[in-house]
Write a protein that holds these residues in place. Sequence first.
Motif, PDB file in Angstrom:
ATOM      1  N   ARG A  53       0.833  -1.200   0.000  1.00  0.00           N
ATOM      2  CA  ARG A  53       0.000   0.000   0.000  1.00  0.00           C
ATOM      3  C   ARG A  53       0.873   1.257   0.000  1.00  0.00           C
ATOM      4  O   ARG A  53       0.575   2.228  -0.709  1.00  0.00           O
ATOM      5  N   PHE A  54       1.937   1.244   0.807  1.00  0.00           N
ATOM      6  CA  PHE A  54       2.850   2.388   0.803  1.00  0.00           C
ATOM      7  C   PHE A  54       3.517   2.556  -0.562  1.00  0.00           C
ATOM      8  O   PHE A  54       3.636   3.667  -1.077  1.00  0.00           O
ATOM      9  N   ASP A  55       3.961   1.435  -1.140  1.00  0.00           N
ATOM     10  CA  ASP A  55       4.629   1.517  -2.438  1.00  0.00           C
ATOM     11  C   ASP A  55       3.691   2.038  -3.522  1.00  0.00           C
ATOM     12  O   ASP A  55       4.120   2.747  -4.444  1.00  0.00           O
ATOM     13  N   ALA A  56       2.428   1.658  -3.425  1.00  0.00           N
ATOM     14  CA  ALA A  56       1.452   2.093  -4.429  1.00  0.00           C
ATOM     15  C   ALA A  56       0.894   3.479  -4.136  1.00  0.00           C
ATOM     16  O   ALA A  56       0.125   4.017  -4.943  1.00  0.00           O
ATOM     17  N   GLY A  78      10.874  -8.624   9.999  1.00  0.00           N
ATOM     18  CA  GLY A  78      11.921  -7.854   9.341  1.00  0.00           C
ATOM     19  C   GLY A  78      11.400  -6.643   8.601  1.00  0.00           C
ATOM     20  O   GLY A  78      12.169  -5.941   7.952  1.00  0.00           O
ATOM     21  N   LEU A  79      10.084  -6.385   8.682  1.00  0.00           N
ATOM     22  CA  LEU A  79       9.486  -5.241   8.004  1.00  0.00           C
ATOM     23  C   LEU A  79       8.933  -4.208   8.963  1.00  0.00           C
ATOM     24  O   LEU A  79       8.409  -3.179   8.540  1.00  0.00           O
ATOM     25  N   GLY A  80       9.068  -4.476  10.267  1.00  0.00           N
ATOM     26  CA  GLY A  80       8.439  -3.590  11.246  1.00  0.00           C
ATOM     27  C   GLY A  80       8.970  -2.173  11.207  1.00  0.00           C
ATOM     28  O   GLY A  80       8.207  -1.201  11.149  1.00  0.00           O
ATOM     29  N   LEU A  81      10.300  -1.996  11.244  1.00  0.00           N
ATOM     30  CA  LEU A  81      10.868  -0.656  11.231  1.00  0.00           C
ATOM     31  C   LEU A  81      10.657   0.044   9.897  1.00  0.00           C
ATOM     32  O   LEU A  81      10.517   1.268   9.853  1.00  0.00           O
ATOM     33  N   SER A  82      10.638  -0.715   8.804  1.00  0.00           N
ATOM     34  CA  SER A  82      10.353  -0.115   7.505  1.00  0.00           C
ATOM     35  C   SER A  82       8.944   0.461   7.478  1.00  0.00           C
ATOM     36  O   SER A  82       8.712   1.580   6.999  1.00  0.00           O
ATOM     37  N   ILE A  83       7.987  -0.306   7.987  1.00  0.00           N
ATOM     38  CA  ILE A  83       6.608   0.180   8.046  1.00  0.00           C
ATOM     39  C   ILE A  83       6.503   1.348   9.024  1.00  0.00           C
ATOM     40  O   ILE A  83       5.784   2.331   8.761  1.00  0.00           O
ATOM     41  N   ALA A  84       7.225   1.273  10.148  1.00  0.00           N
ATOM     42  CA  ALA A  84       7.196   2.367  11.115  1.00  0.00           C
ATOM     43  C   ALA A  84       7.730   3.661  10.495  1.00  0.00           C
ATOM     44  O   ALA A  84       7.190   4.746  10.714  1.00  0.00           O
ATOM     45  N   LEU A  85       8.802   3.549   9.710  1.00  0.00           N
ATOM     46  CA  LEU A  85       9.349   4.726   9.056  1.00  0.00           C
ATOM     47  C   LEU A  85       8.344   5.324   8.066  1.00  0.00           C
ATOM     48  O   LEU A  85       8.176   6.550   7.995  1.00  0.00           O
ATOM     49  N   GLU A  86       7.666   4.462   7.302  1.00  0.00           N
ATOM     50  CA  GLU A  86       6.661   4.956   6.361  1.00  0.00           C
ATOM     51  C   GLU A  86       5.503   5.611   7.102  1.00  0.00           C
ATOM     52  O   GLU A  86       4.959   6.633   6.654  1.00  0.00           O
ATOM     53  N   ALA A 138      15.965  -0.474   6.795  1.00  0.00           N
ATOM     54  CA  ALA A 138      15.877  -1.189   5.519  1.00  0.00           C
ATOM     55  C   ALA A 138      15.031  -2.446   5.689  1.00  0.00           C
ATOM     56  O   ALA A 138      14.984  -3.061   6.758  1.00  0.00           O
ATOM     57  N   ARG A 139      14.378  -2.848   4.615  1.00  0.00           N
ATOM     58  CA  ARG A 139      13.492  -4.009   4.674  1.00  0.00           C
ATOM     59  C   ARG A 139      14.302  -5.293   4.857  1.00  0.00           C
ATOM     60  O   ARG A 139      15.302  -5.505   4.164  1.00  0.00           O
ATOM     61  N   PHE A 140      13.877  -6.100   5.815  1.00  0.00           N
ATOM     62  CA  PHE A 140      14.460  -7.395   6.120  1.00  0.00           C
ATOM     63  C   PHE A 140      15.905  -7.296   6.610  1.00  0.00           C
ATOM     64  O   PHE A 140      16.630  -8.290   6.604  1.00  0.00           O
ATOM     65  N   TRP A 141      16.324  -6.116   7.055  1.00  0.00           N
ATOM     66  CA  TRP A 141      17.703  -5.988   7.561  1.00  0.00           C
ATOM     67  C   TRP A 141      17.749  -6.453   9.002  1.00  0.00           C
ATOM     68  O   TRP A 141      16.869  -6.158   9.806  1.00  0.00           O
TER      69      TRP A 141
END
Length: 566
Positions: free
Chosen positions: A362-365, A486-494, A469-472
């Motif tokens: 959803r963020f990417d789109a 591995g996507l939690g912080l990426s989603i939090a940043l978005e 970063a994703r999955f970092w």
Amino acid sequence: MALWNRSIQFRVVATTLVLSVAVMVLLGVVVVGQVRNGLLDAKVASARSQAQGGFADARAQADEIATSPGRHVQVPTGVPAGTASGNRVNTGDWLNALVKQLSSGGQGVYDVAATSQDTADNPPGSGRSPRASGDVVPDASVPAALRREVGLKQDVPLLQYTQIVREGQHGDGPVETTREAGLVVGAQLEDPDGGSYQLYYFFSFGPEEKTLGLVRSTLATAGVFLVLLLVAIAALVTRWVVTPVRMAARIAERLAAGRLEERMRVVGADDLARLGSSFNKMASNLQNQIRQLEELSRVQRRFVSDVSHELRTPLTTVRMAADVLHEAREDFDPATRRSAELLQNQLDRFEALLSDLLEISRFDAGAAVLDAEPVDLRDLVRRVVEGAEPLAERRGSRLVVRVPDKPCVAEVDPRRIDRVLRNLVVNAVEHGEGHDVVVSVAGGEDSVAVAVRDYGVGLKPGESSLVFARFWRADPARARTTGGTGLGLSIALEDAHLHGGWLQAWGEPGGGSQFRLSLPKTAGGELVRSPLPLEPEDSRANRGLGPAGSPYRRTARSAGPAGGNR
């Protein structure tokens, strides 16, 4: 200074102007010096020649009178002529006639003066007192040293620089005294009576000064025009070179703004034309690559979204079967019961990963929507901390909450901020190594902030930007005991960016880390500063310790910073 740093053309033109002026000044000094020296040498040679001719003429006249007794002496009109009487002549009249005769040929070029030393027989004002042409004052114009030296050397012309003093009266006005630089050439000669007198020629530097002034003005005028011409040529040539560069800069800015169809106009086949052609080729290649990447990204986002949606149905079926097995696990043998429990745990992780993938898509789109409403962040923090208490107890950590007395209300999406805070607190507990986790809340005039501080392994230099970063993962071999995706912080940043806020990380090896979420108080507001510092007050740098400073004290229940609010 700003124009100097920004404009190549200005730098070139200014440098050309300064260097041209310096060269012209240096050239003018050299030329004027050479002309002055040439004029001076010519003046000295001319003065010697004319003075020697006058001295020779004076000697000849004196000798002629001395050897021809009874001849009358030519005197100025209106003055009685002296006659020979006992081989003597009227010396005063003869000197007056001599001065007038010798100066008659040098009008405007030189003046002549005849002087004699004052004696008891020749007092001032006598017939042999100084007489001169052109209002020259001999006593003031001839240096005393030169007069003495001339008196010691009979018939030897001597030359010296001097100030020629003149006294004149215009009409009924007062007597005016003027001074001008010049040369004086003198020699001591004998008059017809055998007495000594000093004859001086005065040569003014006035004509030479006029010539030198004309040379200076000519050089100055020519220098100004030459400098302006050089500056104009430099400006024109620099413009030819800078214009394509400026055009390339503007096109590059438009390309950076997303206008990938922009191109430079190419004229000719010179170096600048080749630059424009190369730039256009680069822009075309970048456009093609960006389009390919956009298409690949679009396909990737579509794939992730489609796969996530398509996995929903089989996952629901598997979940139903796994729930049945999990509820009946007590009737199974130990190995089968353990398999049912593992299946249940992995399905939980799989569902969380699928939800995160859908959220990322959803963020990417660009389809993420912000449902903002006024929320007191203190309540959100307390709710998140209560939910993380069981995990903290299992890990041997304690959650410490520091909130202000005043409300910290901001227009946020409570679901998204709750997800961000939960992710930060859970990560702090997981990586806290059993130490305390401190959650701080603060509010400013136009912003609010929440900081989550742990005292675990910390972050190495450079990892503060990689954690989002994703999955970092800081340690790929580290097990995720809580089922992280591995996507939690990426989603939090978005989520933070969706609110117009910041999510930043700080850490030091062995000293723990701190994550700070800063948000504007109003939806769509601009965030200028955060009310909480990114680097905590108890960091090694703020405490004056190096990387090898004393380790943090670790206890079973409390390992937070000394003096902290509990």
